[in-house]
Design a protein around this motif. Structure first.
Motif, PDB file in Angstrom:
ATOM      1  N   GLY A 114      52.386  65.483  32.325  1.00  0.00           N
ATOM      2  CA  GLY A 114      50.939  65.389  32.076  1.00  0.00           C
ATOM      3  C   GLY A 114      50.149  66.003  33.211  1.00  0.00           C
ATOM      4  O   GLY A 114      49.450  67.005  33.026  1.00  0.00           O
ATOM      5  N   PRO A 115      50.273  65.441  34.428  1.00  0.00           N
ATOM      6  CA  PRO A 115      49.482  65.982  35.526  1.00  0.00           C
ATOM      7  C   PRO A 115      49.802  67.446  35.846  1.00  0.00           C
ATOM      8  O   PRO A 115      48.881  68.243  36.030  1.00  0.00           O
ATOM      9  N   VAL A 116      51.074  67.795  35.904  1.00  0.00           N
ATOM     10  CA  VAL A 116      51.415  69.138  36.378  1.00  0.00           C
ATOM     11  C   VAL A 116      51.041  70.214  35.353  1.00  0.00           C
ATOM     12  O   VAL A 116      50.384  71.199  35.695  1.00  0.00           O
ATOM     13  N   LEU A 216      47.997  60.067  38.142  1.00  0.00           N
ATOM     14  CA  LEU A 216      46.571  60.373  38.255  1.00  0.00           C
ATOM     15  C   LEU A 216      46.195  60.779  39.680  1.00  0.00           C
ATOM     16  O   LEU A 216      45.319  61.626  39.888  1.00  0.00           O
ATOM     17  N   LEU A 217      46.898  60.186  40.637  1.00  0.00           N
ATOM     18  CA  LEU A 217      46.680  60.580  42.029  1.00  0.00           C
ATOM     19  C   LEU A 217      47.057  62.054  42.226  1.00  0.00           C
ATOM     20  O   LEU A 217      46.362  62.812  42.899  1.00  0.00           O
ATOM     21  N   LYS A 218      48.175  62.436  41.597  1.00  0.00           N
ATOM     22  CA  LYS A 218      48.570  63.841  41.632  1.00  0.00           C
ATOM     23  C   LYS A 218      47.451  64.705  41.036  1.00  0.00           C
ATOM     24  O   LYS A 218      47.055  65.712  41.622  1.00  0.00           O
ATOM     25  N   ALA A 219      46.954  64.281  39.882  1.00  0.00           N
ATOM     26  CA  ALA A 219      45.924  65.067  39.193  1.00  0.00           C
ATOM     27  C   ALA A 219      44.698  65.250  40.085  1.00  0.00           C
ATOM     28  O   ALA A 219      44.078  66.315  40.119  1.00  0.00           O
ATOM     29  N   VAL A 265      55.810  67.365  47.236  1.00  0.00           N
ATOM     30  CA  VAL A 265      55.458  66.521  48.380  1.00  0.00           C
ATOM     31  C   VAL A 265      54.953  65.162  47.900  1.00  0.00           C
ATOM     32  O   VAL A 265      55.365  64.112  48.393  1.00  0.00           O
ATOM     33  N   LEU A 266      54.073  65.197  46.889  1.00  0.00           N
ATOM     34  CA  LEU A 266      53.502  63.943  46.398  1.00  0.00           C
ATOM     35  C   LEU A 266      54.561  63.082  45.727  1.00  0.00           C
ATOM     36  O   LEU A 266      54.561  61.855  45.882  1.00  0.00           O
ATOM     37  N   ALA A 267      55.465  63.705  44.988  1.00  0.00           N
ATOM     38  CA  ALA A 267      56.525  62.947  44.319  1.00  0.00           C
ATOM     39  C   ALA A 267      57.343  62.199  45.364  1.00  0.00           C
ATOM     40  O   ALA A 267      57.607  61.002  45.231  1.00  0.00           O
ATOM     41  N   THR A 268      57.694  62.895  46.428  1.00  0.00           N
ATOM     42  CA  THR A 268      58.463  62.262  47.500  1.00  0.00           C
ATOM     43  C   THR A 268      57.674  61.124  48.122  1.00  0.00           C
ATOM     44  O   THR A 268      58.167  60.007  48.282  1.00  0.00           O
ATOM     45  N   LEU A 269      56.427  61.433  48.420  1.00  0.00           N
ATOM     46  CA  LEU A 269      55.580  60.463  49.106  1.00  0.00           C
ATOM     47  C   LEU A 269      55.334  59.229  48.238  1.00  0.00           C
ATOM     48  O   LEU A 269      55.510  58.086  48.677  1.00  0.00           O
TER      49      LEU A 269
END
Ligand SMILES: Nc1ncnc2c1ncn2[C@@H]1O[C@H](COP(=O)(O)OP(=O)(O)OP(=O)(O)O)[C@@H](O)[C@H]1O
Ligand SMILES: [Mg+2]
Lengths: 278, 265
Positions: A114-116, A216-219, A265-269
């Motif tokens: 969704g986000p990506v 949503l944070l990723k988005a 990076v966000l996925a890891t974090l």
């Protein structure tokens, strides 16, 4: 054959070194661009002090970035969901009961797809259009004119676009998540014989709010990347119509690359460090 | 009229790569006068104007406006200074995503928070000054070149500036329109009692609008004097510049574009 064309070829080297040189050049260009973007982001955050006066500009940009992107987002989301259902069913077949189809779709959509995918399609559209618009304003001296009348282009043009993208990308992503899951359900239901009950039960089984939140944070971050890279490329435009075209391309390339890198990076974090602990 | 220097440029130097455009410009513009800067196309007139309003940073030299070095002003101070300046860009530089009215009104909205009927009244007043009343609803793409220039002028004088910078206000216009613009510069000058810098390569326009004239040649000021002195001086650069202008007689204008090597059209 003149001697200059011979040296020219020697300088370019073979296909291999040429490729590496191009990659190296592009990487360097991207780093410069990111540096300029960081500076622009900082100046935009300073411009937030006059946010009150910019509300109408932000609303206008929210319409252009969010609402106008919806048709594209709808198509992307529905088909992403449908494909996810088909693929998940194929990969899970034999090993995993159908009840897990719902959760597989729900998880992959909210956390990642969704986000990506939304960011990539909206990013292509929006960052190119921002870069072309600001780029045209730059080469036709409209930005200079704005500066000359003591109106800060960062406050008037850049900050509203960044704020609008930060707000709209999560909203559009929620929309895309819902549509993608629905698309996945329709395929699961019609061609894979999964009932509503099984699908929803499966989703409920492993529903974690932080999956959605993380997505949503990723988005939100992707929204910032899209707007700031579009604005950076636009403001740095030089060289007439060709320059505007170049700026649009640069904006799309930079935002796509940065979306993918920051996704990792966000996925890891998020899912290893922050939510992983919980 | 002969006040002290409002804009004092000393040894201004600017290069783009190997291209040394300004090579030590010295120019003083006095309070209340209209200074015309003449020069052939590509000699750096637009670059000079952009330095005066801080859009470009010099490589060397100083630009002092009202006793303050503008290259060293903080962003806020520069903004305050720019609010007292109006600039008419060579290509008009109208915001093409806004109507004519919105273009002219933007400085008022942004700096004086003017709204509603007061805004409409002021915009109409400025448009009337440039002979374009009733065009506020049009889009820049619907205007002719001359109308664009006049809208740009209306926008430049929206805040009743103390200094107006004109970049080639008459270039590319037919003689009638050029005459109108010249008169407009004169009348604006009188109405607002502003100091003006007019950049042009049109001799006639220079003599009509200017109190004093400076000629740029090879990155420097080759001549500076009154409009009368311009026609009587024995200065080499001035004589050459005028002689080149003479070669273009009425009727030859469109006939031979190769004569426009010096950009005198
Ligand atoms: N942003 C820029 N980057 C690089 N070179 C520039 C830039 N702006 C101007 N130049 C160069 O500076 C020189 C002078 O340009 P400028 O626009 O000031 O000329 P001009 O005197 O205004 O000419 P015209 O009468 O045609 O408007 C030109 O050689 C131009 O190539
Ligand atoms: Mg010019």
């Amino acid at each position: 054959m003149t001697s200059s064309s011979v040296t020219a070829r020697r300088n370019h080297g073979g296909f291999g070194t040429g490729l590496f040189r191009t990659l190296g050049g592009n990487a360097l260009e991207l780093v410069t661009e990111v540096g300029a973007a960081g500076l622009l982001l900082w100046r935009s955050s300073l411009a937030l002090r006059k946010f009150g006066r910019s509300v109408p500009l932000v609303v206008e940009q929210m319409r252009r970035i969010g609402v106008d992107s919806l048709p594209l987002v709808i198509i992307t989301a529905v088909f992403t969901g449908a494909v996810t259902a088909v693929q998940a069913a194929y990969q899970l077949k034999e090993f995993v009961p159908k009840i897990y189809l719902g959760v597989a779709i729900y998880k992959s959509v909210t956390i990642e797809l969704g986000p990506v995918l939304t960011a990539l399609v909206v990013g292509g559209r929006v960052s190119a259009s921002i870069a072309a618009e600001l780029g045209t304003m730059r080469v036709t001296e409209q930005i200079d004119a704005m500066d000359a009348m003591a109106i800060d282009p960062v406050r008037y043009l850049v900050m509203p676009r960044i704020v609008a993208a930060l707000i709209m990308l999560p909203i559009v992503t929620i929309f895309a998540d819902v549509l993608a899951i629905s698309g996945g359900f329709v395929v699961a239901n019609l061609s894979l014989d999964v009932s509503v009950k099984t699908f929803v039960e499966g989703m409920k089984l492993y529903f974690f709010p932080h999956d959605v939140l993380g997505g949503l944070l990723k988005a939100f971050v992707f929204g910032g990347i899209i707007a700031v890279m579009g604005c950076t490329a636009g403001l740095r435009t030089f060289g007439g119509a060709v320059g505007v075209g170049r700026a649009a391309t640069r904006a799309v390339v930079a935002s796509c690359v940065l979306i993918l890198i920051s996704d990792y990076v966000l996925a890891t974090l998020l899912f290893k460090v922050i939510f992983g602990e919980a | 009229m002969a006040g002290q220097a409002l804009i004092d440029i000393r040894g201004l130097f600017k290069a783009f790569g190997d291209n040394e455009v300004l090579r030590g410009i010295d120019l003083a513009v006095r309070n209340g006068e209209t200074m015309v800067v003449l020069g052939p196309s590509g000699c750096g007139k637009s670059v000079l104007l952009k330095h005066i309003i801080g859009l470009m940073k010099p490589d060397g030299g100083s630009i002092v406006v009202e006793g303050r070095e503008i290259t060293r002003l903080a962003r806020g101070e520069l903004s305050n200074l720019r609010m007292r300046f109006g600039m008419v860009f060579q290509g008009a530089a109208l915001f093409d995503s806004m109507t004519v009215g919105a273009n002219v009104g933007l400085p008022l909205v942004e700096h004086h928070r003017t709204r509603g009927s007061e805004l409409d009244r002021l915009v109409e007043e400025k448009l009337e000054m440039v002979g374009l009343s009733g065009t506020a609803h049009l889009w820049p793409s619907e205007l002719s070149g001359g109308m664009k220039k006049r809208v740009a002028l209306a926008r430049a004088i929206a805040l009743d500036p103390d200094v107006i910078l004109y970049d080639e206000p008459t270039t590319g216009l037919d003689p009638v329109m050029a005459e109108q613009i010249n008169e407009l510069i004169r009348s604006t000058q009188k109405k607002l009692n502003a100091t003006s810098v007019v950049v042009t390569h049109d001799l006639h326009s220079a003599c009509f609008t200017g109190d004093r004239v400076a000629l740029m040649d090879d990155g420097r000021i080759a001549f500076e004097g009154t409009t009368d002195e311009l026609t009587t001086t024995e200065n080499e650069a001035v004589r050459t510049f005028i002689a080149r202008g003479r070669r273009r007689l009425p009727g030859e204008r469109e006939a031979d574009s190769s004569r426009d090597r010096f950009g005198l059209l």
